[in-house]
Design an enzyme around this catalytic site. Structure first.
Site, PDB file in Angstrom:
ATOM      1  N   GLY A  29       1.002  -1.208   0.081  1.00  0.00           N
ATOM      2  CA  GLY A  29       0.191   0.404   0.435  1.00  0.00           C
ATOM      3  C   GLY A  29       0.932   0.629  -0.262  1.00  0.00           C
ATOM      4  O   GLY A  29       1.862   1.102   0.549  1.00  0.00           O
ATOM      5  N   TYR A  30       0.126   2.780   0.016  1.00  0.00           N
ATOM      6  CA  TYR A  30       0.670   3.575  -0.650  1.00  0.00           C
ATOM      7  C   TYR A  30       0.986   4.803   0.465  1.00  0.00           C
ATOM      8  O   TYR A  30      -0.391   4.968   0.603  1.00  0.00           O
ATOM      9  CB  TYR A  30       0.769   4.049  -2.003  1.00  0.00           C
ATOM     10  N   ILE A  31       1.462   5.042   1.122  1.00  0.00           N
ATOM     11  CA  ILE A  31       0.897   5.861   2.282  1.00  0.00           C
ATOM     12  C   ILE A  31       0.876   7.372   2.001  1.00  0.00           C
ATOM     13  O   ILE A  31       0.374   8.508   2.017  1.00  0.00           O
ATOM     14  CB  ILE A  31       2.306   6.419   3.521  1.00  0.00           C
ATOM     15  N   GLU A  92      -3.384   5.371   1.873  1.00  0.00           N
ATOM     16  CA  GLU A  92      -3.961   5.923   1.386  1.00  0.00           C
ATOM     17  C   GLU A  92      -4.915   5.995   0.230  1.00  0.00           C
ATOM     18  O   GLU A  92      -6.147   6.456  -0.152  1.00  0.00           O
ATOM     19  CB  GLU A  92      -3.537   7.819   0.235  1.00  0.00           C
ATOM     20  N   ASN A 154       2.474   0.450  -9.805  1.00  0.00           N
ATOM     21  CA  ASN A 154       1.989   0.148  -8.541  1.00  0.00           C
ATOM     22  C   ASN A 154       0.547   1.346  -8.073  1.00  0.00           C
ATOM     23  O   ASN A 154      -0.450   1.376  -7.749  1.00  0.00           O
ATOM     24  CB  ASN A 154       2.240  -0.355  -8.154  1.00  0.00           C
TER      25      ASN A 154
END
Length: 170
Positions: A29-31, A92, A154
């Site tokens: 996942g992406y902070i 996010e 991604n």
């Protein structure tokens, strides 16, 4: 901080699975992401030779792409599993779920990502290079090159899943 140089391709068929030397399950996942920069959390579960599994977690920071998407600076640090599990809860956008297959071709190893969930149906391969002018031996299952096409990053796939592309005619 290391400079990551890689090329990305779409995959034509699943013959890579027969040629793979190993595979692992990845959730990431992406902070935060924006302006070409990303902060990513990744959990990677790999099957070991003895049948057991090894779970590891990483925090990765990537800088903006250079050379038409061929290279970017990357910093990666292994972190405790419990920290990664907690950080994944405040990403996010949606979590990327995929299986990564490693396939040798010449002196390179291609990483083939088979996506699940909202990105099901997308299969991409990437190969890391030591120099931008390096020419890897391209395996038979490799299709169109998508290096530099941000739709295939991604971070973009977590916000704009592949299944919606079909509806939009992409």
């Amino acid at each position: 901080m290391a400079l990551e140089i890689e090329r990305k391709f779409l995959v034509l068929d699943d013959s890579y699975k027969r040629e793979a030397i190993s595979s692992s399950h990845i959730r990431q996942g992406y902070i935060c992401s924006g302006h070409g920069r990303t902060v990513r959390i990744r959990m990677k579960e790999t099957c070991q030779d003895d049948g057991s599994t090894l779970l590891r977690a990483y925090l990765t920071i990537k800088g903006p792409s250079q050379d038409g998407g061929l290279s970017r600076y990357e910093f990666e640090q292994e972190i405790p599993i419990s920290d990664a599990e907690q950080m994944l809860t405040f990403c996010e956008s949606a979590i990327i779920d995929k299986r990564r297959w490693l396939v040798k071709s010449g002196s390179h190893t291609f990483e083939v990502d088979e996506f699940f969930g909202d990105n099901e149906g997308l299969v991409m391969a990437e190969v890391e290079l030591s120099d931008a002018s390096e020419t890897p031996v391209i395996p038979h299952f490799i299709g169109k090159e998508v290096t530099g096409d941000r739709r295939y990053y991604n971070g973009h796939l977590s916000r704009n899943p592949f299944r919606f592309w079909k509806a939009e005619g992409e």
